[in-house]
Motif scaffolding. Structure first.
Motif, PDB file in Angstrom:
ATOM      1  N   GLY A   1       0.771  -1.231   0.000  1.00 39.49           N
ATOM      2  CA  GLY A   1       0.000   0.000   0.000  1.00 39.49           C
ATOM      3  C   GLY A   1       0.800   1.277   0.000  1.00 39.49           C
ATOM      4  O   GLY A   1       0.243   2.367   0.150  1.00 39.49           O
ATOM      5  N   ASN A   2       2.125   1.168  -0.190  1.00 41.78           N
ATOM      6  CA  ASN A   2       2.960   2.367  -0.205  1.00 41.78           C
ATOM      7  C   ASN A   2       2.861   3.103  -1.537  1.00 41.78           C
ATOM      8  O   ASN A   2       2.809   2.474  -2.601  1.00 41.78           O
ATOM      9  N   SER A   3       2.868   4.418  -1.492  1.00 38.92           N
ATOM     10  CA  SER A   3       2.892   5.236  -2.703  1.00 38.92           C
ATOM     11  C   SER A   3       4.317   5.257  -3.256  1.00 38.92           C
ATOM     12  O   SER A   3       5.265   4.830  -2.590  1.00 38.92           O
ATOM     13  N   ASN A   4       4.474   5.771  -4.487  1.00 40.27           N
ATOM     14  CA  ASN A   4       5.817   5.891  -5.054  1.00 40.27           C
ATOM     15  C   ASN A   4       6.722   6.742  -4.162  1.00 40.27           C
ATOM     16  O   ASN A   4       7.900   6.430  -3.982  1.00 40.27           O
ATOM     17  N   LYS A   5       6.178   7.797  -3.600  1.00 41.88           N
ATOM     18  CA  LYS A   5       6.958   8.668  -2.729  1.00 41.88           C
ATOM     19  C   LYS A   5       7.407   7.916  -1.482  1.00 41.88           C
ATOM     20  O   LYS A   5       8.560   8.043  -1.040  1.00 41.88           O
ATOM     21  N   GLN A   6       6.531   7.118  -0.915  1.00 40.37           N
ATOM     22  CA  GLN A   6       6.876   6.350   0.277  1.00 40.37           C
ATOM     23  C   GLN A   6       7.896   5.264  -0.041  1.00 40.37           C
ATOM     24  O   GLN A   6       8.820   5.016   0.738  1.00 40.37           O
ATOM     25  N   ILE A   7       7.738   4.609  -1.202  1.00 44.19           N
ATOM     26  CA  ILE A   7       8.700   3.593  -1.621  1.00 44.19           C
ATOM     27  C   ILE A   7      10.075   4.228  -1.807  1.00 44.19           C
ATOM     28  O   ILE A   7      11.097   3.669  -1.384  1.00 44.19           O
ATOM     29  N   ALA A   8      10.106   5.395  -2.440  1.00 45.89           N
ATOM     30  CA  ALA A   8      11.375   6.098  -2.655  1.00 45.89           C
ATOM     31  C   ALA A   8      12.071   6.381  -1.333  1.00 45.89           C
ATOM     32  O   ALA A   8      13.285   6.184  -1.192  1.00 45.89           O
ATOM     33  N   ALA A   9      11.307   6.823  -0.359  1.00 44.31           N
ATOM     34  CA  ALA A   9      11.889   7.128   0.953  1.00 44.31           C
ATOM     35  C   ALA A   9      12.417   5.865   1.632  1.00 44.31           C
ATOM     36  O   ALA A   9      13.500   5.867   2.232  1.00 44.31           O
ATOM     37  N   ARG A  10      11.667   4.781   1.539  1.00 45.77           N
ATOM     38  CA  ARG A  10      12.062   3.529   2.184  1.00 45.77           C
ATOM     39  C   ARG A  10      13.339   2.950   1.568  1.00 45.77           C
ATOM     40  O   ARG A  10      14.164   2.350   2.269  1.00 45.77           O
ATOM     41  N   LEU A  11      13.491   3.115   0.257  1.00 43.86           N
ATOM     42  CA  LEU A  11      14.617   2.499  -0.450  1.00 43.86           C
ATOM     43  C   LEU A  11      15.729   3.484  -0.780  1.00 43.86           C
ATOM     44  O   LEU A  11      16.699   3.130  -1.457  1.00 43.86           O
ATOM     45  N   SER A  12      15.589   4.726  -0.308  1.00 45.48           N
ATOM     46  CA  SER A  12      16.591   5.775  -0.564  1.00 45.48           C
ATOM     47  C   SER A  12      16.793   5.994  -2.066  1.00 45.48           C
ATOM     48  O   SER A  12      17.924   6.067  -2.569  1.00 45.48           O
ATOM     49  N   LEU A  13      15.687   6.094  -2.783  1.00 41.99           N
ATOM     50  CA  LEU A  13      15.695   6.348  -4.214  1.00 41.99           C
ATOM     51  C   LEU A  13      14.927   7.628  -4.498  1.00 41.99           C
ATOM     52  O   LEU A  13      14.202   8.130  -3.646  1.00 41.99           O
ATOM     53  N   SER A  14      15.058   8.140  -5.722  1.00 44.33           N
ATOM     54  CA  SER A  14      14.222   9.261  -6.122  1.00 44.33           C
ATOM     55  C   SER A  14      12.857   8.730  -6.545  1.00 44.33           C
ATOM     56  O   SER A  14      12.718   7.549  -6.916  1.00 44.33           O
ATOM     57  N   GLU A  15      11.850   9.580  -6.498  1.00 47.12           N
ATOM     58  CA  GLU A  15      10.517   9.149  -6.901  1.00 47.12           C
ATOM     59  C   GLU A  15      10.482   8.791  -8.381  1.00 47.12           C
ATOM     60  O   GLU A  15       9.801   7.848  -8.787  1.00 47.12           O
ATOM     61  N   ASP A  16      11.250   9.528  -9.210  1.00 47.79           N
ATOM     62  CA  ASP A  16      11.305   9.210 -10.637  1.00 47.79           C
ATOM     63  C   ASP A  16      11.907   7.828 -10.876  1.00 47.79           C
ATOM     64  O   ASP A  16      11.484   7.098 -11.777  1.00 47.79           O
ATOM     65  N   THR A  17      12.907   7.462 -10.070  1.00 48.20           N
ATOM     66  CA  THR A  17      13.516   6.141 -10.207  1.00 48.20           C
ATOM     67  C   THR A  17      12.508   5.046  -9.872  1.00 48.20           C
ATOM     68  O   THR A  17      12.425   4.016 -10.552  1.00 48.20           O
ATOM     69  N   VAL A  18      11.718   5.277  -8.836  1.00 45.37           N
ATOM     70  CA  VAL A  18      10.681   4.297  -8.470  1.00 45.37           C
ATOM     71  C   VAL A  18       9.669   4.163  -9.610  1.00 45.37           C
ATOM     72  O   VAL A  18       9.250   3.055  -9.955  1.00 45.37           O
ATOM     73  N   LYS A  19       9.286   5.287 -10.211  1.00 46.39           N
ATOM     74  CA  LYS A  19       8.361   5.236 -11.340  1.00 46.39           C
ATOM     75  C   LYS A  19       8.957   4.417 -12.479  1.00 46.39           C
ATOM     76  O   LYS A  19       8.253   3.656 -13.157  1.00 46.39           O
ATOM     77  N   GLY A  20      10.280   4.574 -12.692  1.00 54.46           N
ATOM     78  CA  GLY A  20      10.948   3.795 -13.731  1.00 54.46           C
ATOM     79  C   GLY A  20      10.918   2.312 -13.438  1.00 54.46           C
ATOM     80  O   GLY A  20      10.681   1.494 -14.329  1.00 54.46           O
ATOM     81  N   TYR A  21      11.127   1.953 -12.156  1.00 53.50           N
ATOM     82  CA  TYR A  21      11.052   0.541 -11.774  1.00 53.50           C
ATOM     83  C   TYR A  21       9.641  -0.003 -11.985  1.00 53.50           C
ATOM     84  O   TYR A  21       9.466  -1.128 -12.470  1.00 53.50           O
TER      85      TYR A  21
END
Length: 214
Positions: free
Chosen positions: A166-186
């Motif tokens: 249930g995590n948003s892209n922003k939350q995933i980025a924070a958890r994995l120390s990534l940028s939000e754009d990188t999460v969107k790419g994944y």
């Protein structure tokens, strides 16, 4: 009355980079691309170092990448490119259907795998399919490649498991120390790899195939 299309009504061409250490084959591919109005060549190279450099400079929509090259081979080059640009769409080219690096290439994140003896009949369809977000694997290696294509990299699994929770892209980025754009790419890469329409569909496919745990 016939409607006239303005240049702005047309889709931009698909930007292609070609990396292969055999000049005749590389030039032949370039010549074929030149006959297609919806394809645009943006770079050529002859080894993996050139592949990484050209991708950074040009950000092609699709990169055609030979597996067997001097200095830095195709698998290493693709691994480096996808680590920096997870949204990259790469079509691997090789001579042998039994090349053991096919599995390595697919695990590394290749969007397609094409034997060079199939270039005449399948290259253009493969490029367009991959650009649309699909995959393309040569029929001669399709069985093994298709099974491998359904596997996720370790980072993709991490991203999808967090999305499933249930995590948003922003939350995933924070958890994995990534940028939000990188999460969107994944996420885009995951959808393409699994043939999923959205997050819920991707999670369902991944769980059904034992790729992630909830």
């Amino acid at each position: 009355m016939e409607t006239q299309l303005s240049p702005g009504d047309l889709d931009p061409p698909i930007r292609i980079a070609v990396i292969d250490d055999h000049p005749l084959l590389r030039d032949g591919i370039v010549a074929v691309l030149g006959t297609q109005p919806d394809l645009e060549l943006v770079g050529t190279g002859e080894d993996g170092e050139a592949a990484v450099r050209i991708y950074r400079e040009q950000r092609p929509d699709v990169m055609l990448l030979d597996l067997q090259m001097p200095n830095v081979d195709g698998v290493e080059a693709m691994t480096r490119i996808l680590a920096e640009f997870p949204e990259a769409r790469i079509l691997v080219l090789t001579t042998y259907s039994g090349d053991g690096r096919a599995t390595q290439a697919i695990k590394a994140g290749a969007s397609g795998y094409l034997l060079k003896n199939s270039l005449r009949t399948e290259l253009l369809d493969a490029i367009r399919s991959i650009h649309r977000g699909g995959t393309h694997f040569d029929r001669q290696v399709f069985g093994a490649a298709d099974r491998e294509a359904k596997r996720l990299t370790a980072r993709e699994s991490d991203v999808l498991e967090l999305a499933a929770a249930g995590n948003s892209n922003k939350q995933i980025a924070a958890r994995l120390s990534l940028s939000e754009d990188t999460v969107k790419g994944y996420m885009k890469a995951i959808f393409a790899r699994l043939g999923a329409m959205d997050r819920t569909h991707a999670v369902a496919i991944a769980v059904r195939n034992g790729l992630i745990e909830l």
